[in-house]
Scaffold this motif. Sequence first.
Motif, PDB file in Angstrom:
ATOM      1  N   ILE A   1       7.258   6.980  -6.444  1.00  0.00           N
ATOM      2  CA  ILE A   1       6.256   6.507  -7.414  1.00  0.00           C
ATOM      3  C   ILE A   1       4.900   6.362  -6.712  1.00  0.00           C
ATOM      4  O   ILE A   1       4.836   5.810  -5.605  1.00  0.00           O
ATOM      5  N   THR A   2       3.842   6.807  -7.360  1.00  0.00           N
ATOM      6  CA  THR A   2       2.504   6.639  -6.768  1.00  0.00           C
ATOM      7  C   THR A   2       1.780   5.453  -7.416  1.00  0.00           C
ATOM      8  O   THR A   2       2.075   5.073  -8.550  1.00  0.00           O
ATOM      9  N   GLY A   3       0.857   4.876  -6.665  1.00  0.00           N
ATOM     10  CA  GLY A   3       0.002   3.799  -7.198  1.00  0.00           C
ATOM     11  C   GLY A   3       0.755   2.507  -7.472  1.00  0.00           C
ATOM     12  O   GLY A   3       0.651   1.936  -8.564  1.00  0.00           O
ATOM     13  N   CYS A   4       1.504   2.028  -6.456  1.00  0.00           N
ATOM     14  CA  CYS A   4       2.346   0.834  -6.671  1.00  0.00           C
ATOM     15  C   CYS A   4       1.725  -0.460  -6.164  1.00  0.00           C
ATOM     16  O   CYS A   4       2.424  -1.467  -6.053  1.00  0.00           O
TER      17      CYS A   4
ATOM     18  N   GLY B   1       2.707   0.922 -11.912  1.00  0.00           N
ATOM     19  CA  GLY B   1       3.458   1.469 -10.772  1.00  0.00           C
ATOM     20  C   GLY B   1       4.305   0.384 -10.116  1.00  0.00           C
ATOM     21  O   GLY B   1       5.495   0.588  -9.822  1.00  0.00           O
TER      22      GLY B   1
ATOM     23  N   SER C   1       4.439  10.023 -11.410  1.00  0.00           N
ATOM     24  CA  SER C   1       3.021  10.157 -11.084  1.00  0.00           C
ATOM     25  C   SER C   1       2.260   9.130 -11.913  1.00  0.00           C
ATOM     26  O   SER C   1       2.087   9.289 -13.117  1.00  0.00           O
ATOM     27  N   ASN C   2       1.844   8.071 -11.250  1.00  0.00           N
ATOM     28  CA  ASN C   2       1.258   6.933 -11.966  1.00  0.00           C
ATOM     29  C   ASN C   2      -0.177   6.633 -11.532  1.00  0.00           C
ATOM     30  O   ASN C   2      -0.979   6.171 -12.343  1.00  0.00           O
ATOM     31  N   ALA C   3      -0.516   6.916 -10.275  1.00  0.00           N
ATOM     32  CA  ALA C   3      -1.840   6.534  -9.752  1.00  0.00           C
ATOM     33  C   ALA C   3      -2.948   7.037 -10.677  1.00  0.00           C
ATOM     34  O   ALA C   3      -2.911   8.188 -11.123  1.00  0.00           O
TER      35      ALA C   3
ATOM     36  N   ALA D   1       8.420   0.250 -10.056  1.00  0.00           N
ATOM     37  CA  ALA D   1       9.104   0.219  -8.751  1.00  0.00           C
ATOM     38  C   ALA D   1      10.090  -0.956  -8.699  1.00  0.00           C
ATOM     39  O   ALA D   1      11.254  -0.796  -8.307  1.00  0.00           O
TER      40      ALA D   1
ATOM     41  N   ALA E   1       8.232   3.378  -3.115  1.00  0.00           N
ATOM     42  CA  ALA E   1       7.048   2.880  -3.823  1.00  0.00           C
ATOM     43  C   ALA E   1       5.846   3.137  -2.913  1.00  0.00           C
ATOM     44  O   ALA E   1       5.779   2.593  -1.813  1.00  0.00           O
TER      45      ALA E   1
END
Length: 355
Positions: A47-50, A55, A127-129, A59, A74
Amino acid sequence: MGRSAESMPSGLLPVSPALGPSASFFLSLLRKSVSRTTGMSQKVVLITGCSSGIGLAIAVLLAKDEKKRFMVYATMRNLAKQEPLVEAAGRTLGQTLEIRPLDVCDEKSIKDCVDGLPDRRVDILISNAGLGLVGPIECQDIEEMKSIMDTNFFGLVRLLKEVLPDMKRRKSGHIVVISSVMGIQGILFNDIYAASKFAVEGFCESLAVQAMRFKLNISLIEPGPVVTEFERKVYEEGMKTDLSKADQVTADIFINVYMKHWSQIFESLGQSPEVIAEHTLKIITMDNPPFRHQTNTLYTPFTTLKYADPTGDLPIDTFYKAVFQHDKVFSASLNFLKLLRWRSRKSFSLDKDKS
Ligand SMILES: NC(=O)C1=CN([C@@H]2O[C@H](COP(=O)(O)OP(=O)(O)OC[C@H]3O[C@@H](n4cnc5c(N)ncnc54)[C@H](OP(=O)(O)O)[C@@H]3O)[C@@H](O)[C@H]2O)C=CC1
Ligand SMILES: CC1=C(/C=C/C(C)=C/C=C/C(C)=C/C=O)C(C)(C)CCC1
């Protein structure tokens, strides 16, 4: 999906290189026997942007899964911001959750992160960032706009260039992208942000057919407003906009109409990051996950306008009327909604107190 014992995530049974060959051999036997006896097929989730918001919530929810179905990597671009995640992860840290550095704007950082995973395996990529940006375009400089595209769109492209070839080879994988309702529909003064999410959606829609050929899934999660750092950052940056390059009418609509509604929209329609995490969990555990998934039923009346009229005029006319002709009715409706939600939350917590 059955995973070999060799590819079991290191978070389950960590092997220290300092242990020497015989201990490593013993541990690899132990891994094989754990895998055989539990029949476990733990999925590796990247996961990006945790560092905050959605994000972080995803996580933690996945790492705390009772059935331990996930090994979560994460990631965040700045490890100095890991404290909230460390705190929320609790005892899952070092077990079903590991924190790794990853900047979606830096190809090398993505490659280093994926190279550092056991067998470079990613079963589910989330893909979250992302970054927001509001304001009149005449007051934003091109570099600022490029950084939104670079993070929200090219960030996803870079991730997929690294992860997709391995997924294709294995003929398994799920790509989950935190898009937005603004990936479906543009909103006043969100021109660049909406463009970045439209880019994400067009990219994924094009890729989805090819992905199907390799038995891969792609899902776009489309939240409406979510109460996270995003809300605060976008508002604060928006209020700092140098409006000297905008004409009086534009500056006035931005501050006195759009920004005036900003907090009200989040208070009346906003969801929590935990709710988005629940939706994401549901999507990644489905046999046939949908390509698009909207999380907010209160927001669907707006997005439905897009699908209801192929000319595209209906949502534009409706938004125009909401903002410029029926501002008071629109505002009162949002306040009414806020009140209803506040009352239902209150009665829910009273019910919980009683039980
Ligand atoms: N909040 C909302 O209303 C909505 C948000 N979304 C989307 O949800 C996603 C998450 O946002 P949300 O949780 O709300 O906001 P937050 O601001 O809480 O989180 C954004 C995350 O993205 C990270 N990030 C930014 N740039 C990079 C980068 N170059 N590399 C790696 N990470 C980066 C931030 O890291 P750092 O702390 O270092 O800046 C932070 O961890 C975004 O894609 C957003 O567009 C979609 C719909 C609604
Ligand atoms: C619904 C609506 C409005 C605002 C919507 C907003 C502010 C949505 C924010 C969505 C976010 C933050 C998505 C993130 O990806 C207006 C233009 C005030 C008036 C017309 C109807």
